[in-house]
Design an enzyme around this catalytic site. Structure first.
Site, PDB file in Angstrom:
ATOM      1  N   THR A   1     -27.616  -5.586  -9.583  1.00 26.48           N
ATOM      2  CA  THR A   1     -26.596  -6.128 -10.480  1.00 26.48           C
ATOM      3  C   THR A   1     -25.643  -5.002 -10.834  1.00 26.48           C
ATOM      4  OG1 THR A   1     -26.216  -7.243 -12.578  1.00 26.48           O
ATOM      5  CG2 THR A   1     -28.061  -5.718 -12.531  1.00 26.48           C
TER       6      THR A   1
ATOM      7  N   GLU B   1     -31.478  -9.920 -14.143  1.00 22.91           N
ATOM      8  CA  GLU B   1     -32.701  -9.338 -14.706  1.00 22.91           C
ATOM      9  C   GLU B   1     -33.722 -10.404 -15.074  1.00 22.91           C
ATOM     10  OE1 GLU B   1     -29.629  -8.612 -15.372  1.00 22.91           O
ATOM     11  OE2 GLU B   1     -29.314  -6.515 -15.897  1.00 22.91           O
TER      12      GLU B   1
ATOM     13  N   LYS C   1     -16.166 -10.601 -15.174  1.00 25.96           N
ATOM     14  CA  LYS C   1     -16.744 -11.513 -14.187  1.00 25.96           C
ATOM     15  C   LYS C   1     -15.667 -12.430 -13.636  1.00 25.96           C
ATOM     16  CE  LYS C   1     -21.292 -13.084 -13.364  1.00 25.96           C
ATOM     17  NZ  LYS C   1     -22.502 -13.773 -13.787  1.00 25.96           N
TER      18      LYS C   1
ATOM     19  N   TRP D   1     -19.056  -9.607 -10.351  1.00 22.02           N
ATOM     20  CA  TRP D   1     -18.727  -8.559 -11.310  1.00 22.02           C
ATOM     21  C   TRP D   1     -17.675  -7.592 -10.804  1.00 22.02           C
ATOM     22  CZ3 TRP D   1     -20.052  -9.651 -15.902  1.00 22.02           C
ATOM     23  CH2 TRP D   1     -21.302 -10.197 -16.228  1.00 22.02           C
TER      24      TRP D   1
HETATM   25  P1  AMP Z   1     -25.617 -11.889 -13.341  1.00 24.40           P
HETATM   26  O1  AMP Z   1     -26.620 -10.854 -13.599  1.00 24.40           O
HETATM   27  O2  AMP Z   1     -24.613 -11.521 -12.316  1.00 24.40           O
HETATM   28  O3  AMP Z   1     -26.267 -13.212 -13.077  1.00 24.40           O
HETATM   29  O4  AMP Z   1     -24.767 -12.076 -14.681  1.00 24.40           O
HETATM   30  C1  AMP Z   1     -25.360 -12.346 -15.908  1.00 24.40           C
HETATM   31  C2  AMP Z   1     -24.311 -12.443 -16.975  1.00 24.40           C
HETATM   32  O5  AMP Z   1     -23.363 -13.451 -16.650  1.00 24.40           O
HETATM   33  C3  AMP Z   1     -24.835 -12.821 -18.335  1.00 24.40           C
HETATM   34  O6  AMP Z   1     -25.387 -11.733 -19.029  1.00 24.40           O
HETATM   35  C4  AMP Z   1     -23.576 -13.378 -18.993  1.00 24.40           C
HETATM   36  O7  AMP Z   1     -22.740 -12.328 -19.462  1.00 24.40           O
HETATM   37  C5  AMP Z   1     -22.876 -14.065 -17.829  1.00 24.40           C
HETATM   38  N1  AMP Z   1     -23.240 -15.492 -17.788  1.00 24.40           N
HETATM   39  C6  AMP Z   1     -24.190 -16.077 -17.052  1.00 24.40           C
HETATM   40  N2  AMP Z   1     -24.233 -17.414 -17.274  1.00 24.40           N
HETATM   41  C7  AMP Z   1     -23.266 -17.665 -18.186  1.00 24.40           C
HETATM   42  C8  AMP Z   1     -22.802 -18.854 -18.847  1.00 24.40           C
HETATM   43  N3  AMP Z   1     -23.328 -20.060 -18.600  1.00 24.40           N
HETATM   44  N4  AMP Z   1     -21.806 -18.716 -19.734  1.00 24.40           N
HETATM   45  C9  AMP Z   1     -21.251 -17.509 -20.000  1.00 24.40           C
HETATM   46  N5  AMP Z   1     -21.638 -16.368 -19.407  1.00 24.40           N
HETATM   47  C10 AMP Z   1     -22.639 -16.441 -18.510  1.00 24.40           C
END
Ligand code: AMP
Length: 570
Positions: free
Chosen positions: A183, A327, A454, A459
């Site tokens: 990540t 995570e 994002k 990212w």
């Molecule tokens: P990742 O590790 O790439 O899956 O990203 C995780 C992060 O994406 C989370 O900590 C949030 O900041 C953002 N995120 C994931 N799902 C959502 C959602 N439904 N609404 C807003 N932010 C989200």
């Protein structure tokens, strides 16, 4: 640690179940060469062949096998073959900048790398003999290898051909690493998360509950979320455990591809980031699309817009808004309506479903404020019926950082002690998401403490962009923030304090050219804004919150409104 109870929690029984109870259920895959289809019986044979081929390639227990692949049947075969034989499946995001790909392969020490033919160029561009030193074999998915400088290289079908279609799957410890995914972190250097068999097993079981994102044996499931993104949110495992029909949309599916697969294969359940569904919604405006088979769509990765929930409602499709993290394997919460809210007015229901929802069974959370104190959202006093009626809680009143723990939440990053120190405490993962919790326990993300943007589900590291921009002579200070964007949810915008001598248009051109050189196109800021100074917090850090607010009120900054962003892909 294997506890008494007959057998450890591993992925093996999921494959066993599909093979023996649903041998004729189909797996459909859109590939560059057309649609391929076979059933679980054939799938199990090919998984065994692949496991034997990996034996012959010398991949040992605990070794890592990398994949740079799209969602297709080849990738799905690695999902069970690699972990069930005791090796570790490391899925790699091909959209990352070259230096991230290099870091990831070097850090994970992948021994074999499976690469989609359409992604060969991306791997070739990132190839560096030192970083890729551990890689002993490249396997190109398909039945031929296009011209490539990578070596030694073989096509997938030749790699597995002739190997027995049975495999004596070993008894593995449930703590054996099964998967791995990186990540992007605040410092820009990706952080590796390892998934043990037990983590993937417990995540699968939780997502199959009605409070999760369940697939069943009468479901036709199409995961659009990439399989390089936290195992496509775990769907390939849960669909197999449930005996669902799989539909994989293949390389860079566009809205027309997705609409076609939904219609032709009768997809009932699908999942992806909001950008994907915005594309489908646009497509449906212009074209006649039959969505009648579709029952549920899981939307996560970024916030699902309210208009999207309503659009799917109008099409008789239930949008399940989910939140999670790499995570967390990744599912954390889902915005199901509690039974006592089923009869609430439409506005209330929509409000709940727009939030990130309720923690799924098996996880715990707490909310910690700036002073390190726990936000009391659910104390006995607050939850008593009387006090609830007397003092209804206002959303946004109390907020803090969301901390989570549970069987499928990682306890550490791979070989990153400094990141572990910052992101974990007493068994809790500090998510970096700032949330409120309403009286019904629904989480709502109101801000993000981590310094990343994002865009379309991927990212972008603001810190890395800032470092690149500040390297320019004409820049005294610079910062990059994510601003809301209709299609990509967020896009980067740079704020620059030019030096006195700087010629602004030249600086802008040169800065953007420098960024373009180092990063993929979709990382390039949509806009460069000039400011006299960058607001700072009390501790001297750039105050991005203030900038984000100022950007909303454009009169406060000199510059232009961002044009349509064009990342290469979501
Ligand atoms: P990742 O590790 O790439 O899956 O990203 C995780 C992060 O994406 C989370 O900590 C949030 O900041 C953002 N995120 C994931 N799902 C959502 C959602 N439904 N609404 C807003 N932010 C989200």
């Amino acid at each position: 640690m294997n506890m008494p109870g007959g057998a450890p929690q591993t992925l093996r029984p999921f494959l066993w179940r599909a093979e023996h109870l649903y041998p004729e259920t189909e797996i459909v895959s859109r590939t560059a060469g057309g649609i391929e289809r076979y059933d679980y019986a054939a799938y199990a044979d090919r998984v065994a062949q692949l496991a034997n081929a990996l034996d012959e390639a010398g991949v040992e227990e605990g070794d890592r096998v990398g994949t740079v692949c799209w969602n297709d049947h080849w990738h799905f075969e690695t999902y069970f073959a690699v972990p069930n034989r005791g090796s570790q499946l490391h899925t790699i995001n091909p959209l990352l900048p070259d230096h991230h790909l290099q870091y990831i392969v070097e850090n994970a020490e992948d021994r074999v790398l499976f690469v989609d033919a359409t992604l060969l160029e991306a791997v070739e561009a990132a190839y560096d003999p030192e970083a890729f030193e551990s890689v002993e074999q490249f396997v190109v998915t398909g039945d031929r290898v296009p011209h490539t400088d990578l070596e030694p290289v073989v096509d997938y079908e030749s790699f597995v051909e002739g190997h027995p279609a049975t495999y004596d799957w070993p008894d593995l410890d449930e703590d054996q690493p099964a998967g791995m995914c990186y990540t992007s972190g605040t410092t820009g250097k990706p952080k590796g998360v390892e998934y043990t068999h037990q983590m993937l097993w417990s995540h699968t079981m939780a997502t199959l509950t009605p409070q999760g994102v369940p697939a069943a044996d009468d479901d036709v499931v199409m995961p659009v979320v990439p399989m390089f993104h936290v195992n496509a949110w775990g769907f390939p495992f849960s669909m197999t455990a449930a005996g669902s029909k799989h539909v994989y949309p293949g390389p860079s599916p566009d809205p027309a591809d997705l609409a076609g697969l939904i219609e032709q294969e009768g997809v009932t359940l699908t999942a992806g980031v909001p950008t994907v569904w915005l594309g489908l919604m646009e497509h449906c405006k212009e074209h006649e699309v039959d969505l009648s088979s579709l029952e549920r769509v899981v939307v996560g990765g970024s916030a699902a817009p309210e208009a999207m929930i309503r659009w799917f409602d109008e099409h008789d499709v239930e949008l399940l808004h989910a939140w999670g993290m790499t995570e967390m394997s990744p599912i954390g919460s889902v915005a199901h309506l509690k039974s006592d809210l089923q009869d609430a007015d439409e506005g209330t229901k929509l409000d709940k479903r727009t939030k990130q929802g309720l923690m799924v069974p098996g996880l715990e959370f707490r909310v910690i404020d700036e002073n390190g104190e726990e936000v009391e959202w659910n104390s006995a006093e607050r939850r008593s019926a009387d006090s609830r009626a007397a003092e209804p809680r206002d959303d946004g009143e109390d907020f803090g950082e969301l901390w989570v723990r549970g069987p499928w939440v990682t306890q550490e990053y791979y070989r990153r002690p400094e990141a572990n120190e910052a992101d974990f405490e007493d068994g809790w993962l500090k998510t970096g998401d700032i949330v409120t919790v309403d009286e019904d326990g629904y989480l709502k993300i109101v801000d993000r403490a981590k310094d990343v943007i994002k865009s379309g589900g991927e990212w972008i590291s603001s810190v890395e962009l800032e470092n690149a921009i500040m390297a320019h002579d004409g820049v005294a200070e610079a910062t990059v923030i994510g601003v809301p964007h209709d299609r990509w949810q967020e896009r980067p915008v740079a704020f620059v304090v030019p030096t006195d001598e700087a010629d602004r248009p030249t600086v802008e051109d040169e800065v953007l050219a420098m960024v373009r050189e180092e990063f993929p196109d979709w990382w390039v800021p949509d806009d460069v804004m000039y400011v006299d100074e960058i607001p700072k917090t009390a501790t001297g850090k750039f105050d991005k919150k203030v900038l984000r607010e100022e950007y909303d009120d454009e009169s406060l900054v000199e510059g232009k409104v961002p044009e349509e962003a064009a990342p290469e892909d979501d």
